[in-house]
Write a protein that holds these residues in place. Structure first.
Motif, short mmCIF file in Angstrom:
data_model
loop_
_atom_site.label_atom_id
_atom_site.label_comp_id
_atom_site.label_asym_id
_atom_site.label_seq_id
_atom_site.Cartn_x
_atom_site.Cartn_y
_atom_site.Cartn_z
N ALA A 112 0.77 -1.21 -0.02
CA ALA A 112 -0.05 -0.02 0.13
C ALA A 112 1.10 1.29 -0.09
O ALA A 112 0.66 2.23 -0.75
CB ALA A 112 -0.85 -0.12 1.14
N ILE A 113 2.08 1.23 0.70
CA ILE A 113 2.85 2.49 0.60
C ILE A 113 3.37 2.50 -0.56
O ILE A 113 3.40 3.85 -1.01
CB ILE A 113 4.01 2.14 1.79
CG1 ILE A 113 3.29 2.28 3.55
CG2 ILE A 113 5.09 3.37 1.66
CD1 ILE A 113 4.25 1.83 4.43
N ALA B 208 9.14 0.42 6.24
CA ALA B 208 8.17 1.00 5.72
C ALA B 208 8.04 2.45 5.99
O ALA B 208 7.91 3.39 5.29
CB ALA B 208 6.64 0.51 6.18
N PRO B 209 8.55 2.79 7.33
CA PRO B 209 8.70 4.35 7.71
C PRO B 209 9.67 5.07 6.86
O PRO B 209 9.43 6.10 6.37
CB PRO B 209 8.96 4.44 9.39
CG PRO B 209 8.66 3.11 9.70
CD PRO B 209 8.88 2.09 8.46
N ILE B 210 10.84 4.40 6.55
CA ILE B 210 12.05 5.12 5.86
C ILE B 210 11.35 5.18 4.40
O ILE B 210 11.73 6.36 4.03
CB ILE B 210 13.05 4.02 5.76
CG1 ILE B 210 13.80 4.05 7.03
CG2 ILE B 210 14.22 4.74 4.75
CD1 ILE B 210 14.57 3.17 7.39
N VAL B 211 10.79 4.22 3.83
CA VAL B 211 10.32 4.50 2.49
C VAL B 211 9.05 5.44 2.44
O VAL B 211 9.03 6.22 1.51
CB VAL B 211 9.49 3.10 2.04
CG1 VAL B 211 9.02 3.21 0.59
CG2 VAL B 211 10.88 1.89 1.79
N LEU B 212 8.32 5.67 3.47
CA LEU B 212 7.14 6.50 3.44
C LEU B 212 8.11 7.90 3.55
O LEU B 212 7.38 8.89 2.87
CB LEU B 212 6.50 6.44 4.92
CG LEU B 212 4.86 7.01 4.69
CD1 LEU B 212 4.10 6.46 3.49
CD2 LEU B 212 4.52 6.50 6.28
N PHE B 213 8.92 8.26 4.17
CA PHE B 213 9.62 9.48 4.39
C PHE B 213 10.39 9.68 3.05
O PHE B 213 9.94 11.12 2.76
CB PHE B 213 10.93 9.11 5.36
CG PHE B 213 11.63 10.49 5.42
CD1 PHE B 213 11.42 11.82 5.83
CD2 PHE B 213 13.18 10.20 4.88
CE1 PHE B 213 12.41 12.79 5.99
CE2 PHE B 213 13.79 11.24 4.76
CZ PHE B 213 13.60 12.34 5.37
N LEU C 46 9.15 8.76 0.22
CA LEU C 46 7.84 9.06 -0.73
C LEU C 46 7.33 10.55 -0.59
O LEU C 46 7.12 11.13 -1.48
CB LEU C 46 7.06 7.92 -0.29
CG LEU C 46 5.41 8.36 -0.96
CD1 LEU C 46 5.58 8.01 -2.58
CD2 LEU C 46 4.68 7.48 -0.48
N ILE C 47 7.45 10.85 0.77
CA ILE C 47 6.90 12.32 1.20
C ILE C 47 7.93 13.55 0.70
O ILE C 47 7.58 14.65 0.06
CB ILE C 47 6.66 12.50 2.44
CG1 ILE C 47 5.31 11.53 2.94
CG2 ILE C 47 6.11 13.82 2.92
CD1 ILE C 47 5.23 11.15 4.14
#
Lengths: 234, 226
Positions: free
Chosen positions: B47-48, B115-120, B122-123
């Motif tokens: 989803a991320i 996931a948090p790193i990838v999300l970071f 991504l943003i």
């Protein structure tokens, strides 16, 4: 205060005695009958169904879409049309698996009832431990008169439960002829007689109530296994 | 949430977990729990990465990423089982299934931890190629660790006394390579997982030809302007 843990029938022991993977809601690939009676177990069962549906969707939907794409030479419309088919297959698979587990559960009704008795037995041990802690905290409030009788009853019940689970496993594996079962059943009948004697001696008090419950467990085990023997003697 | 407890036990007490597998203890519940837990973690990561494009892509990747890992496992598992029993393994199919699922579950947890790193990124970073390569690197790293643990685990539960030990070790290495090849090709077939920028949502890419490795090579060239 003696440690009652050795008396407890652990999950690992249950697996060994039954030859199946026993959990709160399942016995191997079968549902326990008590799932439908306990709200806590029903919630656990329902959450497992949702997870199972999720896993089925993960397997079925992309596979159905890939097959549709391959068969239609990459037609996007055909791929989208196959989406409900993939979802339908996933739902059907989950339902079929649940029905199969339910059917297997009905086949193992005796084992399911015995496992309920094991749960009850383990809960009783917890009750005794709490009672003993309360006695340690305020010795004057509760009497220690029948304690030994209750512990003896629990030992007898444990032996009966182990006997019953072993008998059930042997019956399940070899339906026709088992000589050993007569010895096991005799042992369970003797244990029931001991429990009745113990109850007669200790009527009143909290321990008397526990003894009464212990006798109920013993009677249930006896009732569960009686059909095995009466069938054979006909 | 006993399904996640099983996964935590695998990570925390790997030795005893492997011991239970080799002694055939509670394999049914292990299979179910590892399947459920790994599907969920892959779905979150999927989803991320899909969120970089659109909500439809997010939903699609949340189903396609777990499918990529688990379907690859189903495709490759019979090869491992039959070749291994041919060369003297005494393990049953359920034990192989749990062992393979331990590998996939480890990968899923590691991906989830990224996931948090990838999300970071991504943003904070607006580069499609960079995001793509970052995820390929994360997946390669987690895949390598998961497969390495699987290889070590298999050697532990089969034991040093197994017949044709050397041959079986080579076979296991070969299977790991096969698993990687099948996985990357299935990933290529199931794409897009990210969704190209400024393009409408596609459930699959229209072109079937090509392969994963060629695309990674093209991406590296494009990133460095070669």
């Amino acid at each position: 205060m003696p440690n009652l843990d050795p008396l407890r029938i652990s999950s690992h022991q249950l697996d060994q005695l039954t030859g199946l993977d026993i959990s709160d809601t399942a016995m191997g690939w079968a549902y326990r009958q008590s799932v439908w009676r306990s709200p806590r177990k029903l919630i656990s069962w329902a959450s497992t169904q949702i997870f199972l549906l999720g896993v089925a969707l993960v397997f079925c939907v992309p596979t159905a879409l890939l097959v549709a794409r391959s068969l239609s030479n990459g037609s996007v419309a055909a791929v989208w049309r196959s989406l409900p088919i993939g979802v339908g297959i996933a739902i059907a698979l989950t339902l079929a698996l649940s029905l199969y587990f339910g059917y297997q559960g009905r086949q193992l009704a005796t084992l399911s009832h015995l496992l309920d008795q094991v749960d009850r037995f383990n809960e009783m041990l917890t009750a005794i431990e709490i009672l003993e802690e309360l006695q340690t905290a305020s010795p004057s409030n509760l009497s220690l008169d029948n304690r030994e009788a209750v512990l003896e009853a629990m030992h007898v019940n444990r032996e009966s439960l182990v006997c019953a689970l072993t008998t059930e496993r042997i019956m399940r594996k070899h339906q026709r002829f088992i000589a050993q079962r007569y010895e096991l059943f005799t042992s369970i009948e003797n244990n029931l007689a001991t429990l009745q004697t113990l109850k007669g001696m200790n009527e009143a008090s909290e321990y008397g109530r526990l003894l009464n419950e212990a006798l109920q467990i013993g009677t249930s085990i006896h009732q569960e296994l009686r059909p095995f023997y009466s069938d054979h003697s006909k | 949430m006993k399904h996640f407890t099983v996964l935590i036990r695998l990570l925390r007490d790997r030795k005893n977990f492997l011991d239970e597998i080799s002694h055939d203890v509670k394999l049914e519940s292990k299979i179910l729990s590892l399947l459920v837990a790994s599907s969920l973690f892959f779905a979150v990561y999927g989803a991320i990465i899909g969120a970089s494009s659109s909500w439809l892509q997010m939903l699609s990747s949340a189903i396609k990423l777990p499918a990529l890992y688990l379907v690859t496992l189903i495709i490759c598992l019979p090869t491992l089982y039959f070749f291994d029993i041919l060369f003297g393994s005494q393990l049953n199919f359920r034990q192989y299934t749990v062992m393979a699922l331990t590998s996939v579950s480890t990968i899923s947890v590691l991906l989830f931890s990224f996931a948090p790193i990838v999300l970071f990124f991504l943003i904070s970073v607006q580069g499609y190629d960079f995001f793509l390569l970052l995820n390929v690197a994360v997946m390669a790293l987690t895949g390598f660790v998961g497969v390495k643990l699987f290889y070590k685990g298999m050697r532990i539960i089969v034991g040093p006394d197994a017949i044709e030990q050397q041959l079986r070790n080579r076979l296991l290495k070969g299977w790991v390579v096969l698993y990687g090849l099948v996985g990357s090709q299935l990933g290529w077939t199931l794409r897009p997982f990210f969704g190209a920028p400024n393009e409408p949502f596609q459930i699959f890419r229209p072109e079937i030809e090509g392969n994963f490795y060629a695309q990674v090579f093209i991406l590296i060239r494009s990133l460095f302007g070669l």
